[in-house]
Write a protein that holds these residues in place. Structure first.
Motif, PDB file in Angstrom:
ATOM      1  N   ARG A 246      -5.202  -3.910  -6.047  1.00 42.71           N
ATOM      2  CA  ARG A 246      -4.766  -5.220  -6.162  1.00 42.71           C
ATOM      3  C   ARG A 246      -4.569  -5.946  -4.826  1.00 42.71           C
ATOM      4  O   ARG A 246      -4.851  -6.914  -4.471  1.00 42.71           O
ATOM      5  CB  ARG A 246      -3.752  -5.455  -7.070  1.00 42.71           C
ATOM      6  N   SER A 247      -4.011  -5.094  -4.256  1.00 47.00           N
ATOM      7  CA  SER A 247      -3.503  -5.658  -2.607  1.00 47.00           C
ATOM      8  C   SER A 247      -4.795  -5.716  -1.781  1.00 47.00           C
ATOM      9  O   SER A 247      -5.039  -6.370  -1.043  1.00 47.00           O
ATOM     10  CB  SER A 247      -2.681  -4.618  -1.954  1.00 47.00           C
TER      11      SER A 247
ATOM     12  N   LYS B 283      -4.146   3.867  -6.582  1.00 44.34           N
ATOM     13  CA  LYS B 283      -3.228   3.102  -7.493  1.00 44.34           C
ATOM     14  C   LYS B 283      -3.675   1.765  -7.961  1.00 44.34           C
ATOM     15  O   LYS B 283      -4.352   1.115  -6.925  1.00 44.34           O
ATOM     16  CB  LYS B 283      -1.648   3.385  -7.264  1.00 44.34           C
ATOM     17  N   ARG B 284      -3.415   1.099  -9.016  1.00 46.07           N
ATOM     18  CA  ARG B 284      -3.434  -0.068  -9.502  1.00 46.07           C
ATOM     19  C   ARG B 284      -3.092  -1.168  -8.271  1.00 46.07           C
ATOM     20  O   ARG B 284      -3.612  -1.992  -7.918  1.00 46.07           O
ATOM     21  CB  ARG B 284      -3.221  -0.585 -10.771  1.00 46.07           C
ATOM     22  N   HIS B 285      -1.883  -1.033  -7.952  1.00 39.49           N
ATOM     23  CA  HIS B 285      -1.049  -1.890  -6.928  1.00 39.49           C
ATOM     24  C   HIS B 285      -1.890  -2.036  -5.695  1.00 39.49           C
ATOM     25  O   HIS B 285      -1.967  -2.879  -5.082  1.00 39.49           O
ATOM     26  CB  HIS B 285       0.189  -1.750  -6.878  1.00 39.49           C
ATOM     27  N   VAL B 286      -2.422  -0.751  -5.133  1.00 34.78           N
ATOM     28  CA  VAL B 286      -3.149  -0.703  -3.902  1.00 34.78           C
ATOM     29  C   VAL B 286      -4.446  -1.509  -4.060  1.00 34.78           C
ATOM     30  O   VAL B 286      -4.942  -2.101  -2.929  1.00 34.78           O
ATOM     31  CB  VAL B 286      -3.577   0.788  -3.604  1.00 34.78           C
TER      32      VAL B 286
ATOM     33  N   GLU C 158     -10.962  -3.490 -11.304  1.00 26.62           N
ATOM     34  CA  GLU C 158     -10.039  -2.765 -10.886  1.00 26.62           C
ATOM     35  C   GLU C 158      -9.810  -1.222 -11.447  1.00 26.62           C
ATOM     36  O   GLU C 158      -9.764  -0.369 -10.556  1.00 26.62           O
ATOM     37  CB  GLU C 158      -8.467  -3.404 -11.131  1.00 26.62           C
TER      38      GLU C 158
ATOM     39  N   SER D  96      -6.730  -8.815  -2.953  1.00 30.39           N
ATOM     40  CA  SER D  96      -5.820  -9.802  -2.155  1.00 30.39           C
ATOM     41  C   SER D  96      -6.193 -10.227  -0.629  1.00 30.39           C
ATOM     42  O   SER D  96      -6.464 -11.323  -0.387  1.00 30.39           O
ATOM     43  CB  SER D  96      -4.462  -9.860  -2.426  1.00 30.39           C
TER      44      SER D  96
ATOM     45  N   ARG E 267       5.149   3.562   2.613  1.00 35.16           N
ATOM     46  CA  ARG E 267       4.498   2.147   2.632  1.00 35.16           C
ATOM     47  C   ARG E 267       3.304   2.096   3.523  1.00 35.16           C
ATOM     48  O   ARG E 267       2.443   1.362   3.629  1.00 35.16           O
ATOM     49  CB  ARG E 267       5.709   1.224   3.139  1.00 35.16           C
TER      50      ARG E 267
END
Length: 231
Positions: free
Chosen positions: A63-64, A58-61, A48, A67, A17
């Motif tokens: 996107r974060s 990675k995609r979630h990184v 993205e 954001s 994390r």
């Protein structure tokens, strides 16, 4: 599962994390710099897949990170389009810069002057870093030194809520400020105004500090309004 194994898994998850959080901040910081330098333009899409490849993330990184920039006001999301570098109408520019002038001049006026040598020295160091970067044409280093200079200067004010408001609204203006970073004449003006601010801090000339801080906002505001044909 033993307690030791459970603790090891917990530590591993926490480390993962922390690494992801650091990567999010690094990506957001680099994109924010690109926006402030005009390498990414208002209304330009932030795709993205392209960012995942660029940052090996990675995609979630990604996107974060987007954001985070949306929260800071430098990026906006639109339905069926995705994330874009934020654009501003002429009225939004005027309104944002009215707020910036209010909080930055209030912050400057709150600083107790003259500022002692040990407190003003970090501000002077950042000023010199900015001057040297401008003189050698290193715009990215000039941008970083400029941000550091203003954070240190306004950080001399005792009201931390006011200091945070200055920082937040300056970040929001990143797409607007980009027009001055690539202009040698305006970079030189910024350098000269930094010197005037430091002199005012050192000599206890609060009214002059407030005046220069207000004038310091004009070039980026006016350059963006001129681009919109509103000046």
């Amino acid at each position: 599962m033993t307690t030791r194994a459970s603790d090891a898994l917990s530590d591993s998850a926490q480390t993962t994390r922390q690494r992801a959080s650091a990567q999010v901040e690094a990506i957001a910081g680099e994109l924010e710099e690109d926006i402030a330098m005009g390498l990414l333009h208002p209304r330009e899409r932030l795709v993205e897949d392209a960012l995942m490849e660029r940052f090996d993330a990675k995609r979630h990184v990604v996107r974060s990170a987007l954001s985070t920039l949306e929260t800071r006001g430098a990026v906006e999301r639109r339905a069926h389009v995705g994330a874009l570098v934020r654009s501003f109408s002429a009225q939004e520019v005027r309104d944002l810069y009215d707020v910036r002038e209010l909080v930055e001049t209030a912050c400057a006026r709150a600083i107790t002057t003259p500022v002692p040598g040990d407190q003003i020295r970090p501000v002077e160091d950042a000023m010199h870093e900015h001057e040297q970067a401008v003189d050698r044409g290193d715009r990215r280093s000039a941008l970083r030194a400029n941000i550091r200079f203003h954070e240190l200067l306004f950080g001399l004010a005792p009201n931390q809520f006011l200091v945070e408001s200055v920082r937040r609204h300056a970040r929001m203006a990143s797409p607007i400020r980009s027009l001055t970073v690539v202009n040698d004449r305006l970079l030189e003006r910024s350098r000269d105004e930094h010197r005037a601010m430091v002199v005012a801090l050192r000599e206890g000339r609060t009214d002059e500090l407030v005046r220069v801080c207000a004038a310091h906002l004009e070039p980026s505001r006016d350059a963006y309004l001129n681009l919109l044909g509103e000046l």
